[in-house]
Design an enzyme around this catalytic site. Structure first.
Site, short mmCIF file in Angstrom:
data_model
loop_
_atom_site.label_atom_id
_atom_site.label_comp_id
_atom_site.label_asym_id
_atom_site.label_seq_id
_atom_site.Cartn_x
_atom_site.Cartn_y
_atom_site.Cartn_z
N ASN A 9 1.02 -1.52 -0.09
CA ASN A 9 -0.25 -0.14 -0.25
C ASN A 9 0.69 1.57 0.26
O ASN A 9 1.72 1.44 1.36
CB ASN A 9 -0.90 -0.15 1.43
CG ASN A 9 -1.39 1.47 1.13
OD1 ASN A 9 -1.58 2.29 0.69
ND2 ASN A 9 -2.30 0.95 2.94
N TRP A 10 0.68 2.42 -1.22
CA TRP A 10 1.84 3.19 -1.77
C TRP A 10 1.50 4.38 -0.58
O TRP A 10 2.50 5.39 -0.46
CB TRP A 10 2.08 3.46 -2.39
CG TRP A 10 2.89 2.25 -3.36
CD1 TRP A 10 3.22 1.64 -2.91
CD2 TRP A 10 3.28 2.38 -4.76
NE1 TRP A 10 3.84 0.04 -4.09
CE2 TRP A 10 3.72 1.13 -4.76
CE3 TRP A 10 3.17 3.50 -6.06
CZ2 TRP A 10 4.61 0.75 -6.39
CZ3 TRP A 10 3.61 3.22 -7.00
CH2 TRP A 10 4.35 2.36 -7.16
N LYS A 11 0.32 4.56 -0.14
CA LYS A 11 -0.38 5.39 0.52
C LYS A 11 0.00 6.58 -0.89
O LYS A 11 -0.52 6.31 -2.12
CB LYS A 11 -0.24 5.77 1.74
CG LYS A 11 -0.51 4.34 2.84
CD LYS A 11 -0.11 4.53 4.04
CE LYS A 11 -0.24 2.98 4.78
NZ LYS A 11 -0.24 3.37 6.55
N HIS A 95 -9.71 1.74 5.03
CA HIS A 95 -8.61 1.67 6.04
C HIS A 95 -9.21 2.42 7.46
O HIS A 95 -9.29 2.85 6.93
CB HIS A 95 -7.32 2.87 4.75
CG HIS A 95 -6.03 1.70 5.56
ND1 HIS A 95 -5.07 2.95 6.33
CD2 HIS A 95 -4.84 1.05 5.61
CE1 HIS A 95 -4.04 2.87 6.81
NE2 HIS A 95 -4.15 1.55 6.17
N GLU A 97 -6.85 4.88 8.14
CA GLU A 97 -6.53 5.82 7.72
C GLU A 97 -7.76 7.00 7.21
O GLU A 97 -8.20 8.32 7.40
CB GLU A 97 -5.87 6.40 6.95
CG GLU A 97 -4.33 5.84 7.51
CD GLU A 97 -3.30 5.86 6.90
OE1 GLU A 97 -2.98 5.30 5.69
OE2 GLU A 97 -2.30 5.10 7.86
N GLU A 167 -5.66 -5.26 10.62
CA GLU A 167 -4.77 -3.70 10.77
C GLU A 167 -4.66 -2.64 12.35
O GLU A 167 -6.08 -1.88 12.62
CB GLU A 167 -5.09 -3.06 10.00
CG GLU A 167 -4.58 -3.85 8.41
CD GLU A 167 -3.99 -2.32 7.21
OE1 GLU A 167 -2.75 -2.94 6.71
OE2 GLU A 167 -3.72 -1.48 7.55
N GLY A 173 2.54 2.20 10.91
CA GLY A 173 3.45 3.06 11.32
C GLY A 173 3.98 3.78 12.34
O GLY A 173 4.83 4.81 12.57
N SER A 213 3.56 -2.21 11.31
CA SER A 213 5.12 -2.47 10.61
C SER A 213 5.35 -3.70 10.53
O SER A 213 6.02 -3.85 10.95
CB SER A 213 4.96 -1.90 12.34
OG SER A 213 4.81 -0.79 12.68
N GLY A 234 2.46 -1.04 4.55
CA GLY A 234 2.76 0.05 4.07
C GLY A 234 4.53 1.06 4.00
O GLY A 234 4.75 0.23 2.88
N GLY A 235 4.48 1.52 4.96
CA GLY A 235 6.04 2.01 4.32
C GLY A 235 6.77 1.19 4.38
O GLY A 235 8.15 1.66 3.30
P1 PGA Z 1 3.16 0.34 7.53
O1 PGA Z 1 1.55 0.90 7.24
O2 PGA Z 1 2.85 -1.06 6.86
O3 PGA Z 1 3.44 1.53 7.59
O4 PGA Z 1 2.57 0.26 9.37
C1 PGA Z 1 0.51 -0.44 7.27
C2 PGA Z 1 -1.10 -0.31 6.22
O5 PGA Z 1 -1.44 0.71 6.43
O6 PGA Z 1 -1.67 -0.64 5.46
#
Ligand code: PGA
Length: 252
Positions: A9-11, A95, A97, A167, A173, A213, A234-235
C-alpha cells in the site's frame, strides 16, 4: 489451502515517474516468485502507469479507496468502474486512515464492499482496534462490529471476492507490530466470526492478512502462524528493494 498474498500500500506516495522507476527495480526481484500473490496499491494517479508496466506479470493491482456509486456529482471521488478501467482487480476498503481521517463509518464501508463485489473487484476490507480499545479489552467487540457491519448483506457466493486485513491501528506506522501470537489470536476469532456470517468452509477459504509495521525482519514469523494468510505492507513497501526482500522472505 489458502494462497498467501502480500499487498504493498503506497498510500499518498510516488508520482507516475517514480512509480515507473519503482516497477523497473521491483520486477527483476520478483519475477521467479510464484508461491505467493503480490498486489500493488499505488495512488490513483499512478494506476495507469503501473498497470502498463506489470501487464505481462502475475502482479495484481489495487485501488486504495473508491466511491460506491458508479458515476455522479461526487467531486474528488473515483468510481469502481474507473478502477477496473485502470487495470485494478481489487480495492482496499475501510483502511483506518480512511476511517479516522476521512470519517468513513461501517455503513459507508459496507456500501463500498458491495459496490466492489458488484464490479468484480476483490474487496480488501480493513478492520482494526485502537490502542485504547485493546487496553480496555474491547478488541473483540470492535472487530466483530466492524466485520459484521462491513459485510452486512454479502452472500456466501460473493465471499470469494473478499480479503480481510487485520490492521491494529496502534501498529500502523508505529514500528511496533502485533506479535505473531497477538495477530494469530485475532485472526482465529475473525475466522470464527466469518463462519457465522457465511459457512464454515467459506470462512476457511477467505484470506485474512495482517498489516501494521511489517518489515523484512518480522514477515516470516507472522506468516508462520497458520491463520495469517499474508500482509498489507505500508512504509516498508515504498522502497522496491525492501519490498522485494519482504516478498522473498515470505516465500522462504
Ligand atoms: P505500515 O502501514 O506498514 O506503514 O505500518 C500498514 C498499513 O497502513 O496498511
Amino acid at each position: 489451502m489458502r494462497r498467501r498474498v502480500l499487498i504493498g500500500n503506497w498510500k499518498m506516495h510516488k508520482t507516475a515517474g517514480e512509480a515507473s522507476r519503482y516497477i523497473r527495480d521491483f520486477l527483476p526481484l520478483t519475477q521467479n516468485i510464484a508461491s505467493i500473490d503480490i498486489i500493488l496499491a499505488p495512488p490513483f494517479t499512478a494506476l495507469h502507469v503501473v498497470a502498463e508496466s506489470i501487464k505481462d506479470t502475475a502482479i495484481g493491482l489495487a485501488g486504495q479507496n473508491m466511491h460506491w456509486n458508479s458515476h455522479g456529482a461526487f467531486t474528488g471521488e473515483v468510481s469502481p468502474a474507473m478502477l477496473c478501467d485502470n487495470g485494478c482487480q481489487s480495492v482496499i476498503i475501510g483502511h483506518s486512515e480512511r476511517r479516522q481521517t476521512f470519517h468513513e463509518d461501517d455503513n459507508t464501508i459496507n456500501r463500498k464492499v458491495k459496490a466492489a463485489i458488484a464490479h468484480h473487484l476483490t474487496a480488501i476490507m480493513c478492520v482494526g482496534e485502537t490502542r485504547e480499545e485493546r487496553d480496555t479489552g474491547k478488541t473483540s467487540d470492535v472487530l466483530s462490529r466492524q466485520l459484521a457491519a462491513g459485510l452486512a448483506g454479502i452472500g456466501t457466493i460473493d465471499a470469494k471476492q473478499l480479503i480481510i486485513a487485520y490492521e491494529p491501528i496502534w501498529a500502523i506506522g508505529s514500528g511496533t507490530p502485533a506479535t505473531p501470537t497477538q495477530a494469530s489470536k485475532v485472526h482465529i476469532k475473525l475466522r470464527e466470526h466469518l463462519g457465522t456470517l457465511f459457512t464454515t468452509s467459506t470462512a476457511e477459504s477467505i484470506q485474512i492478512i495482517y498489516g501494521g509495521s511489517i518489515t523484512a525482519e518480522n514477515i516470516q514469523s507472522l506468516l508462520a502462524m497458520p491463520h495469517v494468510d499474508g500482509g498489507l505492507v505500508g512504509g516498508a513497501c515504498l522502497d522496491p528493494h525492501n519490498f522485494g526482500t519482504i516478498v522473498s522472505s515470505a516465500t522462504n
